[in-house]
Design a protein around this motif. Structure first.
Motif, PDB file in Angstrom:
ATOM      1  N   LEU A   9       0.832  -1.206   0.000  1.00 30.24           N
ATOM      2  CA  LEU A   9       0.000   0.000   0.000  1.00 30.24           C
ATOM      3  C   LEU A   9       0.867   1.257   0.000  1.00 30.24           C
ATOM      4  N   GLY A  10       0.579   2.179  -0.913  1.00 22.91           N
ATOM      5  CA  GLY A  10       1.272   3.463  -0.962  1.00 22.91           C
ATOM      6  C   GLY A  10       2.614   3.434  -1.661  1.00 22.91           C
ATOM      7  N   CYS A  62      -8.847   3.035   5.517  1.00 20.35           N
ATOM      8  CA  CYS A  62      -8.093   3.006   6.777  1.00 20.35           C
ATOM      9  C   CYS A  62      -7.157   4.207   6.915  1.00 20.35           C
ATOM     10  N   ASN A  63      -6.920   4.917   5.826  1.00 18.36           N
ATOM     11  CA  ASN A  63      -6.095   6.132   5.855  1.00 18.36           C
ATOM     12  C   ASN A  63      -6.974   7.377   5.661  1.00 18.36           C
ATOM     13  N   GLY A 100       4.594 -10.789  -3.415  1.00 19.04           N
ATOM     14  CA  GLY A 100       4.063  -9.510  -2.979  1.00 19.04           C
ATOM     15  C   GLY A 100       4.345  -9.225  -1.525  1.00 19.04           C
ATOM     16  N   PHE A 101       4.417  -7.932  -1.230  1.00 19.24           N
ATOM     17  CA  PHE A 101       4.682  -7.454   0.124  1.00 19.24           C
ATOM     18  C   PHE A 101       3.443  -6.737   0.644  1.00 19.24           C
ATOM     19  N   SER A 102       3.021  -7.037   1.868  1.00 21.79           N
ATOM     20  CA  SER A 102       1.912  -6.393   2.556  1.00 21.79           C
ATOM     21  C   SER A 102       0.639  -6.503   1.720  1.00 21.79           C
ATOM     22  N   GLN A 103       0.068  -5.389   1.263  1.00 18.62           N
ATOM     23  CA  GLN A 103      -1.143  -5.459   0.458  1.00 18.62           C
ATOM     24  C   GLN A 103      -0.884  -6.243  -0.832  1.00 18.62           C
ATOM     25  N   MET A 129      -4.015   7.126  -2.690  1.00 12.56           N
ATOM     26  CA  MET A 129      -2.646   6.604  -2.786  1.00 12.56           C
ATOM     27  C   MET A 129      -2.660   5.344  -3.640  1.00 12.56           C
ATOM     28  N   PRO A 130      -1.485   4.859  -4.068  1.00 17.41           N
ATOM     29  CA  PRO A 130      -1.457   3.598  -4.808  1.00 17.41           C
ATOM     30  C   PRO A 130      -2.004   2.467  -3.931  1.00 17.41           C
TER      31      PRO A 130
END
Length: 196
Positions: free
Chosen positions: A57-58, A93-94, A149-152, A99-100
């Motif tokens: 995310l982001g 959540c933000n 993939g990382f996180s999201q 954001m991306p």
């Protein structure tokens, strides 16, 4: 997240993914004979592999491209890489900041009862599957396709590998989660259940 912490997470993810993917490719890809290296319609072309790396995310795809520098084993000499960027979208959540983001995240931290954006996840999965389908059409066998993939991006990796109709080479999830409820589990194909 500070840039140092993000760098350390990315470094650890890259090293772990390099080890996992090299071991997997080592099992699957036989080295081409010398004449095959010069004929694009022979074993060398069929043994090419594809790694799709999905950021968190982001973040952005180009910011993650240096990860490929950790994949120097001979098994990666015919590997094609893709580092796509998520579209810009508001993220709940933000506080709705744009954001991306591959899909919406309703709350952090997440719990088993957290609401999921299953529709957004499935749309993102369709986009990932379209990228995979292009590589299959170009001659890469699904067994030589890996999604990381990382996180999201890790959550999207899990969903994409499980919902792809054919068995892929594998997936590597770093700090991800299951981005859907039990209703989507029924859509996992028998072929996808074979992915290690």
């Amino acid at each position: 997240m500070s840039s140092l912490v993000r760098f350390l997470f990315s470094l650890a993810a890259a090293i772990a993914a390099a080890s996992l993917l090299a071991a997997s490719l080592r099992r699957r890809v036989q080295p081409p004979r010398l004449p095959d290296l010069f004929n694009p319609g022979t074993m060398a072309a069929r043994n090419r592999s594809f790694v799709l790396w999905l950021h968190g995310l982001g973040d952005s795809g180009p910011a993650n491209e240096p990860i490929r520098n950790f994949f120097t084993a001979p098994e990666f000499r015919l590997t094609k890489w893709a580092f796509p960027s998520a579209p810009n979208a508001p993220v709940s959540c933000n506080h709705g900041a744009v954001m991306p983001s591959w899909f919406d995240i309703h709350e952090l931290p997440m719990s088993p009862g957290s609401p999921q954006d299953e529709g957004g996840v499935l749309k993102a999965v369709e986009n990932v599957h379209a990228m995979i389908d292009r590589e299959v059409a170009a001659g890469i066998h699904p067994d030589n396709i890996f999604v990381c993939g990382f996180s999201q991006g890790g959550a999207l990796t899990l969903a994409s590998v499980l919902l792809y109709p054919k068995k892929l080479g594998g997936g590597a999830v770093f700090s991800g989660w299951v981005p859907f409820g039990s209703s989507v589990i029924e859509r996992v194909s028998a072929e996808a259940r074979k992915v290690m």
